[in-house]
Structures are given as structure tokens and as C-alpha cells.
Design a protein around this motif. Sequence first.
Motif, mmCIF file in Angstrom:
data_model
loop_
_atom_site.group_PDB
_atom_site.id
_atom_site.type_symbol
_atom_site.label_atom_id
_atom_site.label_comp_id
_atom_site.label_asym_id
_atom_site.label_seq_id
_atom_site.Cartn_x
_atom_site.Cartn_y
_atom_site.Cartn_z
ATOM 1 N N ARG A 10 0.862 -1.179 0.000
ATOM 2 C CA ARG A 10 0.000 0.000 0.000
ATOM 3 C C ARG A 10 0.895 1.225 0.000
ATOM 4 N NH1 ARG A 10 -4.420 -1.872 -1.675
ATOM 5 N NH2 ARG A 10 -5.360 0.072 -1.077
ATOM 6 N N ARG A 13 -1.209 8.185 0.031
ATOM 7 C CA ARG A 13 -2.039 8.935 -0.906
ATOM 8 C C ARG A 13 -1.386 10.262 -1.251
ATOM 9 N NH1 ARG A 13 -6.215 12.645 0.220
ATOM 10 N NH2 ARG A 13 -7.728 12.860 -1.458
ATOM 11 N N ARG A 19 -10.368 10.099 -3.293
ATOM 12 C CA ARG A 19 -10.373 8.794 -2.643
ATOM 13 C C ARG A 19 -11.434 7.899 -3.280
ATOM 14 N NH1 ARG A 19 -7.765 8.755 2.384
ATOM 15 N NH2 ARG A 19 -7.133 10.804 3.113
ATOM 16 N N ASP A 22 -12.045 1.104 -0.950
ATOM 17 C CA ASP A 22 -11.326 -0.147 -1.243
ATOM 18 C C ASP A 22 -11.839 -1.208 -0.294
ATOM 19 O OD1 ASP A 22 -9.612 -2.164 -1.738
ATOM 20 O OD2 ASP A 22 -7.779 -1.073 -1.252
ATOM 21 N N ARG A 30 -11.734 0.939 2.877
ATOM 22 C CA ARG A 30 -10.478 1.651 3.007
ATOM 23 C C ARG A 30 -10.355 2.597 1.829
ATOM 24 N NH1 ARG A 30 -6.546 -3.407 3.822
ATOM 25 N NH2 ARG A 30 -7.793 -4.079 2.058
ATOM 26 N N THR A 31 -9.461 3.548 1.929
ATOM 27 C CA THR A 31 -9.302 4.493 0.836
ATOM 28 C C THR A 31 -8.331 3.963 -0.181
ATOM 29 O OG1 THR A 31 -7.594 5.632 2.090
ATOM 30 C CG2 THR A 31 -9.821 6.524 2.234
ATOM 31 N N LEU A 32 -8.524 4.413 -1.424
ATOM 32 C CA LEU A 32 -7.701 3.975 -2.532
ATOM 33 C C LEU A 32 -6.271 4.427 -2.382
ATOM 34 C CD1 LEU A 32 -7.153 3.021 -5.461
ATOM 35 C CD2 LEU A 32 -7.955 5.263 -6.213
ATOM 36 N N THR A 63 -2.229 0.113 -10.995
ATOM 37 C CA THR A 63 -3.409 0.293 -10.157
ATOM 38 C C THR A 63 -4.671 -0.099 -10.911
ATOM 39 O OG1 THR A 63 -2.362 2.079 -8.927
ATOM 40 C CG2 THR A 63 -4.751 1.953 -8.816
ATOM 41 N N LEU A 65 -8.788 -0.440 -10.512
ATOM 42 C CA LEU A 65 -10.012 -0.124 -9.770
ATOM 43 C C LEU A 65 -11.112 -1.036 -10.294
ATOM 44 C CD1 LEU A 65 -10.002 3.789 -9.670
ATOM 45 C CD2 LEU A 65 -8.652 2.139 -8.370
ATOM 46 N N THR A 71 -14.248 -8.445 -5.644
ATOM 47 C CA THR A 71 -13.326 -8.351 -4.513
ATOM 48 C C THR A 71 -12.530 -9.628 -4.274
ATOM 49 O OG1 THR A 71 -14.715 -6.697 -3.412
ATOM 50 C CG2 THR A 71 -13.162 -7.911 -2.022
ATOM 51 N N GLU A 91 -1.859 -3.010 -7.535
ATOM 52 C CA GLU A 91 -2.680 -2.470 -6.451
ATOM 53 C C GLU A 91 -4.142 -2.585 -6.842
ATOM 54 O OE1 GLU A 91 -2.159 -1.236 -3.517
ATOM 55 O OE2 GLU A 91 0.022 -1.120 -3.423
ATOM 56 N N SER A 93 -8.268 -1.890 -5.844
ATOM 57 C CA SER A 93 -9.195 -1.122 -5.030
ATOM 58 C C SER A 93 -10.601 -1.376 -5.543
ATOM 59 C CB SER A 93 -8.868 0.374 -5.100
ATOM 60 O OG SER A 93 -9.656 1.087 -4.179
#
Length: 282
Positions: A10, A13, A19, A22, A30-32, A63, A65, A71, A91, A93
Motif C-alpha cells: 500500500r 495517498r 479517494r 477499497d 479503506r481508501t484507494l 493500479t 479499480l 473483490t 494495487e 481497489s
Amino acid sequence: MNGAGNRRRRHPRRAGIPRVADRRASSPLRTLAPALTLAALPLGACAAGQDSAGQPAEALTLTVLAAASLTDVLEPIADGFEGDHPGVDVELSFAASSTVVQQINEGAGADVVALAGESSLEPLADEHRHGDVMNFATNQLEIAVPVDNPGAVESLDDLTQDGLTVVACAEQVPCGQAAATLLERQDITVQIASYEPDVRATLIKVELGEADAGLVYRTDVAAAADRVRGVAIPEGRNVVNHYPAVAVSEQELAQSFVDHLLSDTSQRTLTDAGFGAAPTDP
């Protein structure tokens, strides 16, 4: 280097990056962690984990998204991609697909989006599309009920019972659109007690016993294992959602990850989790 099966790194930011929620299967929102700037290094130009001078190289970060319903399944798929691309750190999110697209349009740093429902991709601005859209999976709805099934829900028609607490996704997110389409096509009137921000939030309401039934994806019921029961919706009455992915940066590995979603290994992972195989038509 982050090899397959290791905990994903992680990163802090950066200021000015919006944000994005996540979610992991067993963790709260949680935040991205935003994308780091990716160095334009051809991976074949040096040994894995080293630069051209033979010194340890900083891992490249990709990254992704993705829709909340992905998930559980994207983690092993990302591990496989990292294994095929030494020195790359993926990563992940997760949020509602509509939230993911909104955040990309507002400038959130990312390389790939993987969404639930083709209509959720429509608002993505052309300037953020850096490759062909690929439909890599399908999914269908299922009714989730608590293990003891207090509402005695055994079919779609049972959702019309008086006094039943039924939850669904908000209609602006793909699982909510699918649920609305399903009920309209079947001419069924259901009193929805609450509309949740994404499919995982809907499922949690059922897991906690706060709802007698929830309209979610069949993959979410499977992922919940023995925490809920699933009530199948017959194929002929159900709604099928396609899952599109597209690169949203010019990073070369972004398109490689999209292609990886269509690989035999990724497709097996998706079907093992209950998703339908990638549709043959684009």
C-alpha cells in the motif's frame, strides 16, 4: 518485488487525488492507494528486480479499480499477473462501478478499470479510454437469505410476502440495475427496505440478520460460504450482466492486464468463483 501470494503493498495517498473506497472480503472500507507514476522501462531490458546497471529496481505499480463484486476473485488473478511480470506490483481497489467511473472522470490515478455491467462504463470519458473494451466475464443474480431463513424465502415470488425485509443495491449501480430489470420483467412488486451502495454492502445486511433477503450476485453468495444461504433464480427468469475492462492510462502494462483477464488461467479462476465465461461477442 512483490511475488505471487504476497501481501500487496500500500502506498501513501498523494495530495489532490480523490479517494475511492477499497473493500476486501474481510475488511472494512479503506481508501484507494493511488497509482504511482510508472517508469517507462521495457521489462525485458533487464533482469527481474534489477535495473540496467544490475542494481535493485523499484517495483512498477499498476493500479486496478474494480467493481465490488470482484473483490475475492481479482486477488489471485493479480497474483498471477505479478508472477508473469517480475517487478510489477498490482494495487487493487474496490467500490461500486459507478463510483469507480466517477472517480476516474474526476482525476483519480489508475491504469485499469474492471466493472460490473456494460452500462456502467458508458459515463467514462473518452479521454480516459486507452484501449479496447473487453468483456471478460458474466454474472447473474441470486437471492441471499440468512442461514436460518426466517422469512421462508424459497423463490423469487416469495419476495412479495408482507412483512419481509428485502434489501437491494442502489439502482445507479449494476447489481441494482439488474435487480430492477429482473423485477420489472417478471412483473413482481417487492417492497425494498433499503438500497445499499454496492453488492457487498447488500450482502452484509443479510449476513448480519438485518434483512430477510437480499438481491445480490450468485458469486457473492458463493464467496459468503456458510454465512448465508442462496436461493437460485431460474436461468430463464434471471438477468445476465457482462463485466467490461479497459485500460485508463497509457502505461503499456495496463493493456497487458486487460488481456490477462481473458487468459485461460484467469478464466478458470473466474468460473471457479461462479462467474460465467467471457462472452464470445465483444
